[in-house]
Design a protein around this motif. Structure first.
Motif, PDB file in Angstrom:
ATOM      1  N   MET A  47       0.808  -1.220   0.000  1.00  0.00           N
ATOM      2  CA  MET A  47       0.000   0.000   0.000  1.00  0.00           C
ATOM      3  C   MET A  47       0.844   1.274   0.000  1.00  0.00           C
ATOM      4  SD  MET A  47      -2.859   1.691   0.103  1.00  0.00           S
ATOM      5  CE  MET A  47      -4.191   0.541   0.458  1.00  0.00           C
ATOM      6  N   PHE A  48       1.994   1.253   0.705  1.00  0.00           N
ATOM      7  CA  PHE A  48       2.762   2.484   0.909  1.00  0.00           C
ATOM      8  C   PHE A  48       4.192   2.400   0.355  1.00  0.00           C
ATOM      9  CE2 PHE A  48      -0.285   2.041   4.444  1.00  0.00           C
ATOM     10  CZ  PHE A  48      -1.029   3.203   4.272  1.00  0.00           C
ATOM     11  N   HIS A  49       4.435   1.511  -0.606  1.00  0.00           N
ATOM     12  CA  HIS A  49       5.810   1.223  -1.050  1.00  0.00           C
ATOM     13  C   HIS A  49       6.561   2.454  -1.533  1.00  0.00           C
ATOM     14  CE1 HIS A  49       4.913   1.489  -5.403  1.00  0.00           C
ATOM     15  NE2 HIS A  49       3.713   1.077  -5.034  1.00  0.00           N
ATOM     16  N   ASP A  50       5.857   3.440  -2.089  1.00  0.00           N
ATOM     17  CA  ASP A  50       6.543   4.623  -2.601  1.00  0.00           C
ATOM     18  C   ASP A  50       7.137   5.479  -1.489  1.00  0.00           C
ATOM     19  OD1 ASP A  50       3.716   4.816  -2.157  1.00  0.00           O
ATOM     20  OD2 ASP A  50       3.695   6.819  -3.013  1.00  0.00           O
ATOM     21  N   PHE A  51       6.663   5.279  -0.249  1.00  0.00           N
ATOM     22  CA  PHE A  51       7.221   6.019   0.878  1.00  0.00           C
ATOM     23  C   PHE A  51       8.345   5.245   1.575  1.00  0.00           C
ATOM     24  CE2 PHE A  51       2.991   7.875   0.407  1.00  0.00           C
ATOM     25  CZ  PHE A  51       3.256   9.226   0.521  1.00  0.00           C
ATOM     26  N   TYR A  52       8.556   3.994   1.187  1.00  0.00           N
ATOM     27  CA  TYR A  52       9.625   3.183   1.772  1.00  0.00           C
ATOM     28  C   TYR A  52      10.988   3.539   1.167  1.00  0.00           C
ATOM     29  CZ  TYR A  52       6.610  -0.104   4.348  1.00  0.00           C
ATOM     30  OH  TYR A  52       5.741  -0.693   5.245  1.00  0.00           O
ATOM     31  N   LYS A  53      10.997   3.879  -0.111  1.00  0.00           N
ATOM     32  CA  LYS A  53      12.220   4.283  -0.830  1.00  0.00           C
ATOM     33  C   LYS A  53      13.326   3.233  -0.756  1.00  0.00           C
ATOM     34  CE  LYS A  53      11.357   9.225   0.017  1.00  0.00           C
ATOM     35  NZ  LYS A  53      11.917  10.480   0.587  1.00  0.00           N
TER      36      LYS A  53
ATOM     37  N   ILE B 229      -3.285   5.577  13.447  1.00  0.00           N
ATOM     38  CA  ILE B 229      -2.157   4.782  12.953  1.00  0.00           C
ATOM     39  C   ILE B 229      -0.870   5.298  13.599  1.00  0.00           C
ATOM     40  CG2 ILE B 229      -0.884   3.984  10.908  1.00  0.00           C
ATOM     41  CD1 ILE B 229      -3.348   4.803   9.220  1.00  0.00           C
ATOM     42  N   GLY B 230       0.004   4.377  13.951  1.00  0.00           N
ATOM     43  CA  GLY B 230       1.334   4.738  14.431  1.00  0.00           C
ATOM     44  C   GLY B 230       2.351   4.466  13.332  1.00  0.00           C
ATOM     45  N   TRP B 231       3.000   5.521  12.833  1.00  0.00           N
ATOM     46  CA  TRP B 231       3.976   5.383  11.753  1.00  0.00           C
ATOM     47  C   TRP B 231       5.387   5.355  12.326  1.00  0.00           C
ATOM     48  CZ3 TRP B 231       1.515   4.323   7.403  1.00  0.00           C
ATOM     49  CH2 TRP B 231       0.229   4.818   7.217  1.00  0.00           C
ATOM     50  N   ASP B 232       6.152   4.339  11.964  1.00  0.00           N
ATOM     51  CA  ASP B 232       7.564   4.297  12.342  1.00  0.00           C
ATOM     52  C   ASP B 232       8.367   4.862  11.183  1.00  0.00           C
ATOM     53  OD1 ASP B 232       7.069   3.229  14.793  1.00  0.00           O
ATOM     54  OD2 ASP B 232       7.546   1.168  14.256  1.00  0.00           O
ATOM     55  N   MET B 233       9.061   5.964  11.455  1.00  0.00           N
ATOM     56  CA  MET B 233       9.785   6.712  10.422  1.00  0.00           C
ATOM     57  C   MET B 233      11.273   6.750  10.755  1.00  0.00           C
ATOM     58  SD  MET B 233       7.225   7.702   8.504  1.00  0.00           S
ATOM     59  CE  MET B 233       8.011   8.944   7.464  1.00  0.00           C
ATOM     60  N   ALA B 234      12.104   6.588   9.732  1.00  0.00           N
ATOM     61  CA  ALA B 234      13.553   6.632   9.926  1.00  0.00           C
ATOM     62  C   ALA B 234      14.146   7.700   9.014  1.00  0.00           C
ATOM     63  CB  ALA B 234      14.186   5.278   9.622  1.00  0.00           C
ATOM     64  N   TYR B 235      15.172   8.379   9.522  1.00  0.00           N
ATOM     65  CA  TYR B 235      15.866   9.371   8.692  1.00  0.00           C
ATOM     66  C   TYR B 235      17.040   8.678   8.018  1.00  0.00           C
ATOM     67  CZ  TYR B 235      17.684  13.742   6.967  1.00  0.00           C
ATOM     68  OH  TYR B 235      18.101  14.749   6.130  1.00  0.00           O
ATOM     69  N   SER B 236      16.967   8.544   6.704  1.00  0.00           N
ATOM     70  CA  SER B 236      17.980   7.825   5.936  1.00  0.00           C
ATOM     71  C   SER B 236      18.789   8.777   5.070  1.00  0.00           C
ATOM     72  CB  SER B 236      17.302   6.778   5.043  1.00  0.00           C
ATOM     73  OG  SER B 236      16.662   7.409   3.939  1.00  0.00           O
ATOM     74  N   THR B 237      19.718   8.228   4.320  1.00  0.00           N
ATOM     75  CA  THR B 237      20.490   9.040   3.369  1.00  0.00           C
ATOM     76  C   THR B 237      19.606   9.541   2.232  1.00  0.00           C
ATOM     77  OG1 THR B 237      21.140   6.996   2.245  1.00  0.00           O
ATOM     78  CG2 THR B 237      22.677   7.900   3.872  1.00  0.00           C
ATOM     79  N   LYS B 238      18.374   9.009   2.139  1.00  0.00           N
ATOM     80  CA  LYS B 238      17.398   9.472   1.148  1.00  0.00           C
ATOM     81  C   LYS B 238      16.347  10.379   1.780  1.00  0.00           C
ATOM     82  CE  LYS B 238      17.816   5.093  -1.394  1.00  0.00           C
ATOM     83  NZ  LYS B 238      17.092   3.869  -1.851  1.00  0.00           N
ATOM     84  N   GLY B 239      16.554  10.769   3.038  1.00  0.00           N
ATOM     85  CA  GLY B 239      15.560  11.556   3.763  1.00  0.00           C
ATOM     86  C   GLY B 239      14.680  10.649   4.611  1.00  0.00           C
ATOM     87  N   TRP B 240      13.535  11.158   5.042  1.00  0.00           N
ATOM     88  CA  TRP B 240      12.635  10.383   5.885  1.00  0.00           C
ATOM     89  C   TRP B 240      11.945   9.278   5.082  1.00  0.00           C
ATOM     90  CZ3 TRP B 240      12.663  10.464  10.981  1.00  0.00           C
ATOM     91  CH2 TRP B 240      13.134  11.605  11.645  1.00  0.00           C
ATOM     92  N   VAL B 241      11.950   8.072   5.622  1.00  0.00           N
ATOM     93  CA  VAL B 241      11.313   6.923   4.970  1.00  0.00           C
ATOM     94  C   VAL B 241      10.445   6.182   5.975  1.00  0.00           C
ATOM     95  CG1 VAL B 241      13.196   6.650   3.311  1.00  0.00           C
ATOM     96  CG2 VAL B 241      13.245   5.346   5.463  1.00  0.00           C
ATOM     97  N   VAL B 242       9.450   5.473   5.459  1.00  0.00           N
ATOM     98  CA  VAL B 242       8.610   4.636   6.315  1.00  0.00           C
ATOM     99  C   VAL B 242       9.342   3.338   6.639  1.00  0.00           C
ATOM    100  CG1 VAL B 242       6.463   3.318   6.453  1.00  0.00           C
ATOM    101  CG2 VAL B 242       6.468   5.554   5.366  1.00  0.00           C
ATOM    102  N   VAL B 243       9.356   2.987   7.910  1.00  0.00           N
ATOM    103  CA  VAL B 243       9.826   1.662   8.315  1.00  0.00           C
ATOM    104  C   VAL B 243       8.645   0.707   8.283  1.00  0.00           C
ATOM    105  CG1 VAL B 243      10.867   0.291  10.171  1.00  0.00           C
ATOM    106  CG2 VAL B 243      11.685   2.622   9.701  1.00  0.00           C
ATOM    107  N   GLU B 244       7.545   1.137   8.904  1.00  0.00           N
ATOM    108  CA  GLU B 244       6.295   0.384   8.826  1.00  0.00           C
ATOM    109  C   GLU B 244       5.176   1.183   9.480  1.00  0.00           C
ATOM    110  OE1 GLU B 244       7.586  -3.159  10.834  1.00  0.00           O
ATOM    111  OE2 GLU B 244       6.648  -2.560  12.712  1.00  0.00           O
ATOM    112  N   GLY B 245       3.952   0.751   9.237  1.00  0.00           N
ATOM    113  CA  GLY B 245       2.788   1.326   9.895  1.00  0.00           C
ATOM    114  C   GLY B 245       2.252   0.334  10.903  1.00  0.00           C
TER     115      GLY B 245
END
Length: 392
Positions: free
Chosen positions: A157-163, A345-361
């Motif tokens: 559902m959210f793959h484009d935000f996983y990067k 919803i609780g979103w787990d977000m990580a700051y990566s070398t590509k910016g903020w990405v979703v880890v999971e919902g």
């Protein structure tokens, strides 16, 4: 397919008829609250110091129901440093059992919310694990919310935000995609499709497995369903907190009638050598100022140990600035907009070398928020709930 996965799959296929889903959700709430005693009885017991009598009464009535919880409590009494040397463990066990049947608190909530010695009114200020489920089922579509119990479906559902690349392992026909993925990523993250609190998550270095691609695929296929993900390369801005784990922000969204609200955020930081950051896996939780992205509390783990600085990196928590904070919140709003029927919803977000990405919902929880700020948030959440259309 394990029991959790089967239940999630069946619920995701509930009839589309809204009336049926509402009745099913109401039934689920009633089942969750089945072993919670009447509030009047709990209040009377608190005011008259009759908690032990109440526990004795319901232990006899719900004998099989009590046994697993008593094991949980015994384990906590052995693990938590503040309880190890206590001579009144029988009192603690009784009070934990009382808080469980009176309010729905799990043993770790009793510890981290520091419920010992609190009055009926003070304990009612906190959201318990049982309360959490009642909130979720009252505002979220019972079928649509099941997606967040399945990491494969969440990614789809959210793959484009996983990067990042990912591949699912469900059936034999997945082998071609799996082989291409492993040839490209010799190090990756393996996640059980239906697991939570960091369980079932493992960093895999393929060359250390000592087996062929085909052998490893067949091994996975035999043991369940998995999502394999390209490892997140953490940005230096957050890696400095702890480099071995991907340190993630839990951003909570509520879908109200007027807007998507973000009332609470906290960060989960792993310890040295641990790949997992979850509080349930030994990580440290720290509160965040929603307006600025600055950490504004000390750190706490789920054994209620306090950390002013990280025990390994020695970075001080209070005052630490997270990067691109407004962008992170903006992404979470966009994510929530994609699932208007799931209003919490609780979103787990990580700051990566590509910016903020979703880890999971996740279907979220309220333990982290109440641990880090050392206060109950039930009144605040009840106020938010008034602005949300109910599902039941």
């Amino acid at each position: 397919m394990n029991k959790g996965m089967l239940v999630s799959e069946l619920r995701s296929r509930y009839p589309k008829a809204l009336g049926i889903r509402k009745r099913l959700a109401k039934g689920r709430v009633m089942l969750i609250q089945k072993h919670i005693i009447p509030a009047e009885e709990a209040k009377w017991a608190e005011e008259n110091k009759q908690q032990a009598e109440i526990v004795k009464k319901y232990r006899k009535k719900w004998k099989q129901y009590f046994a697993p919880m008593e094991k949980k409590i015994e384990m906590l009494l052995q693990q938590a440093s503040c309880y190890k040397e206590r001579k009144d463990k029988e009192f603690l066990q009784t009070d934990m059992l009382f808080c469980w049947i009176a309010y729905g608190f799990q043993p770790d909530e009793y510890l981290c919310f520091e419920l010992e010695g609190k009055s009926f009114a003070e304990r009612k200020e906190y959201i318990s694990d049982t309360d959490r489920y009642s909130y979720v089922y009252s505002i979220c579509d019972i079928s649509d919310m099941q997606m967040f119990l399945n990491k494969i479906k969440t990614y789809q559902m959210f793959h484009d935000f996983y990067k990042r690349d990912a591949v699912q392992i469900r059936k034999k026909s997945d082998y071609g995609r799996f082989e291409a993925f492993v040839n490209k990523h010799k190090e990756f993250v393996k996640k059980k499709a239906c697991a939570s609190r960091g369980s079932g998550v493992e960093l895999v270095r393929f060359e250390e497995l000592g087996m062929s691609v085909k052998e490893y695929f067949e091994k996975l296929l035999r043991s369940g369903r998995y999502l394999l993900e390209e490892r997140i390369e953490q940005g230096i801005e957050t890696a400095c907190l702890n480099r071995s784990s991907v340190n993630t922000v839990r951003c909570v969204t509520f879908y109200s009638r007027q807007e998507i609200m973000i009332p609470y955020c906290f960060i989960k930081v792993g310890k040295n050598g641990s790949f997992i950051d979850n509080g349930g896996a030994g990580g440290i939780l720290v509160g965040i100022d929603n307006g600025t992205g600055v950490l504004n509390t000390d750190g706490y783990d789920e054994l209620n140990r306090k950390y002013e600085v990280h025990p390994n990196s020695k970075v001080q928590f209070k005052g630490f600035q997270l990067p691109e904070w407004e962008k992170m919140k903006s992404i979470c709003v966009k994510l929530a907009q994609r699932m208007p029927s799931v209003k919490y919803i609780g979103w787990d977000m990580a700051y990566s070398t590509k910016g903020w990405v979703v880890v999971e919902g996740n279907m979220g929880q309220f333990i982290g928020q109440q641990i880090v700020w050392k206060k109950g948030i039930k009144k605040e959440v009840d106020h938010i709930m008034e602005s949300i259309d109910k599902a039941i």
